[in-house]
Scaffold this active site. Structure first.
Site, PDB file in Angstrom:
ATOM      1  N   CYS A 286      39.283  40.070  49.652  1.00  0.00           N
ATOM      2  CA  CYS A 286      40.638  40.509  49.299  1.00  0.00           C
ATOM      3  C   CYS A 286      40.632  41.896  48.680  1.00  0.00           C
ATOM      4  O   CYS A 286      39.904  42.166  47.726  1.00  0.00           O
ATOM      5  CB  CYS A 286      41.267  39.441  48.401  1.00  0.00           C
ATOM      6  SG  CYS A 286      42.082  39.999  46.917  1.00  0.00           S
TER       7      CYS A 286
ATOM      8  N   CYS B 198      41.273  42.332  45.021  1.00  0.00           N
ATOM      9  CA  CYS B 198      40.134  41.866  44.211  1.00  0.00           C
ATOM     10  C   CYS B 198      39.058  42.939  44.166  1.00  0.00           C
ATOM     11  O   CYS B 198      38.471  43.199  43.113  1.00  0.00           O
ATOM     12  CB  CYS B 198      39.547  40.582  44.794  1.00  0.00           C
ATOM     13  SG  CYS B 198      40.757  39.274  44.968  1.00  0.00           S
TER      14      CYS B 198
END
Ligand code: FAD
Length: 516
Positions: free
Chosen positions: A42, A45
């Site tokens: 992600c 992230c």
């Protein structure tokens, strides 16, 4: 492994959760825990991970009270863990109080800030909401009062009480209380500006400001260059009698011996010594490299690079430079995929007996002496050597900015005897060494990487109590290197730090004492 595929490594001071440890980390722990649930694919992230790593470094001293953890929900084996905590989006941050019970799913940080300071404040807010018996590992965070101070020394066995006078909305007092948590003989309490009795009694006019308070009501103001967390923290940790928990207090140098036959060599703590650099060369080339009877493949590349960089940039005495150059040309002219250490050693020991060509035998540690034989010495020498080399390389304008760092990376990978150190160093190199694009960026990279290691090792068993690990250079060594942002956070003044490094490690500043 899954851990390596994730966004964090063992070097980040972030606990990596797995199905096997999740319960023991989160439940019934003496410390509160912040957990980042993320997915390694992600983008948000990935973007957040450097902030979370910086947060872990920033909160290092708070560990007994609050620790950071992370779990990669994209790893198949962690799927059940993430489902059991009802994780649907990434990254999710959750706060688990100390002594959380089975079934607790943590308190989510909604719309959490993406900066270290904002997150730090959120964590303090959460620590303060602890509703059951206050966890013993966490120091009291609430403001103190005049009444409490009257009996403070009857109930607390400490030498110093630091009072941070501040506005109600300020976090500095609580941050310092946690920063000093792992130090003995000192307690820190915040006093609000509205506590008029104390403010008047001590004559406090500046907020924040720090006062040291003693039995009988004596007090004195803590002198710092800037009224900010990092300056207070550094000064408080160095007060007379303040020691890191579990560490013996520093001893005076009179009582120090290098080893039984080696007398202590007095030295200036803010200078580099050629004796340490030559000792490092001796140890690395005659001890570490000698562990390889046959040198080939990666190790041969590493040795060739290392020697080439030394021949080019080591600011050594003429005899040593002659030797390094002869070893370098021997390696450069060598044909074939391997060499034996014995052949290398013949050149190293100048078996041809060329005059004025030698690398002195043995070690004479000076600036790298430790208060015990197992402290400092060789690893101190390795850092010092490569700082010197990155700085020397800045004089050769058209050279490859990564050349010295690459030589260090390869040397550490193939030869540095501390294998766990090598692994940590490789993690840092993989993360950011390839971004280095100028010669000064190389000096910076090694400086900031060394500071990351210092942060991680502060308080470790390998730390010499006489030479505590600090974010270097200290505010005493280089006041101009330290700045405070508008929000009160510490920031390095990069220009000042660079000039400091260039001068500190320059060949003209290296002291030649204790050479044979
Ligand atoms: P050192 O950290 O060795 O520093 C030597 C000197 O350099 C200091 O005295 C100071 O004058 C100066 N200095 C300090 N910080 C900086 C800076 N940021 N920039 C420039 N100069 C600075 N030990 C472990 O226990 N675990 C590890 O994972 C680990 N990894 C290591 C990785 C490498 C590549 C190396 C070379 C060493 C590693 N060590 C590790 C050893 C550890 O870093 C220290 O070298 C050792 O504990 C000795 O510490 P010291 O007090 O002499 O200071």
């Amino acid at each position: 492994s899954a851990v390596e595929a994730g966004l964090y490594t063992a070097s980040d001071q972030i606990v990596q959760l797995t199905p096997g440890n999740v319960e023991s980390v989160l439940l019934n722990s003496t410390a509160a825990t912040v957990v980042e649930f993320y997915a390694s694919w992600c983008g948000h992230c990935i973007a957040f991970s450097p902030v979370y790593k910086s947060l872990a470094r920033d909160l290092k001293e708070w560990k007994p009270a609050v620790d950071l953890a992370a779990v990669d929900c994209a790893a198949e084996e962690n799927r059940k863990v993430c489902i059991s905590y009802s994780i649907r989006g990434y990254p999710t941050l959750k706060f688990f109080h100390a002594y959380s019970k089975a079934g607790s799913t943590g308190k989510p940080f909604r719309d959490f800030p993406r900066d270290v300071r904002g997150l730090r404040h959120k964590i303090i807010d959460q620590l303060e909401t602890h509703s059951e018996t206050w966890p013993p590992a966490c120091p009291p965070l609430e403001p103190t009062s005049e009444a409490e101070l009257d009996s403070f020394f009857e109930t607390n066995n400490v030498q110093h009480l630091a009072l941070i006078f501040e506005e109600a909305k300020s976090y500095v007092g609580r941050e310092l209380t946690l920063d000093l948590l792992q130090f003995e003989n000192i307690a820190v309490r915040r006093v609000l500006k509205t506590e008029e009795g104390l403010v008047t009694k001590l004559g406090v006019t500046e907020f924040p400001s720090c006062y040291l308070y003693y039995p009988g009501g004596n007090f004195t103001r803590l002198k710092v260059k800037v009224e900010a967390r990092m300056f207070y923290s550094y000064a408080l940790q160095r007060l007379q009698g303040v020691v890191r928990s579990g560490k013996p207090p520093p001893v005076t140098t009179d009582g120090l011996t290098n080893s039984t036959e080696d007398p202590w060599r007095p030295f200036n703590r803010s200078r580099v010594y050629m004796a340490d650099l030559e000792s490092t060369l001796h140890y690395s080339l005659r001890m570490e490299v000698a562990a390889h009877t046959i040198i080939k493949g990666e190790a041969l590349i590493a040795l060739t690079k290392y020697i080439a960089v030394l021949a080019e940039y080591f600011p050594g005495r003429p005899v040593v430079m002659n030797l390094l150059k002869s070893v370098n040309s021997w390696l450069q002219n060598h044909i074939g995929g391997e060499i034996s250490y014995d052949a290398f050693k013949e050149i190293l020991d100048n078996s041809a007996q060329s005059p004025d060509t030698a690398l002195p035998e043995g070690v004479r540690w000076v600036g790298c002496q430790g208060s015990q034989p197992h402290f400092r010495r060789y690893p101190c020498g390795v850092w010092t050597l490569f700082h010197v080399l990155t700085v020397q390389a800045t004089n050769a304008e058209d050279s490859d900015p990564q050349e010295v760092l690459y030589a260090m990376r390869k040397y550490v990978q193939s030869f540095f005897g501390c294998r766990l150190c090598a692994e940590h160093f490789e993690n840092m190199a993989r993360e950011s060494m390839t971004d280095v694009d100028t010669l000064s960026a190389a000096v910076f990279w090694l400086w900031s990487s060394h500071n990351r290691v210092n942060n991680r090792l502060a308080g470790a068993l390998s730390e010499d109590p006489n030479f505590p690990k600090i974010q270097w250079p200290s505010p005493e060594m280089c006041p101009a290197c330290h700045m405070v942002k508008d929000n009160g956070d510490h920031q390095w003044n990069k220009d000042q730090a660079l000039s400091f490094l260039l001068s500190y490690f320059s060949s003209s500043s290296i002291l030649k004492d204790y050479l044979e």
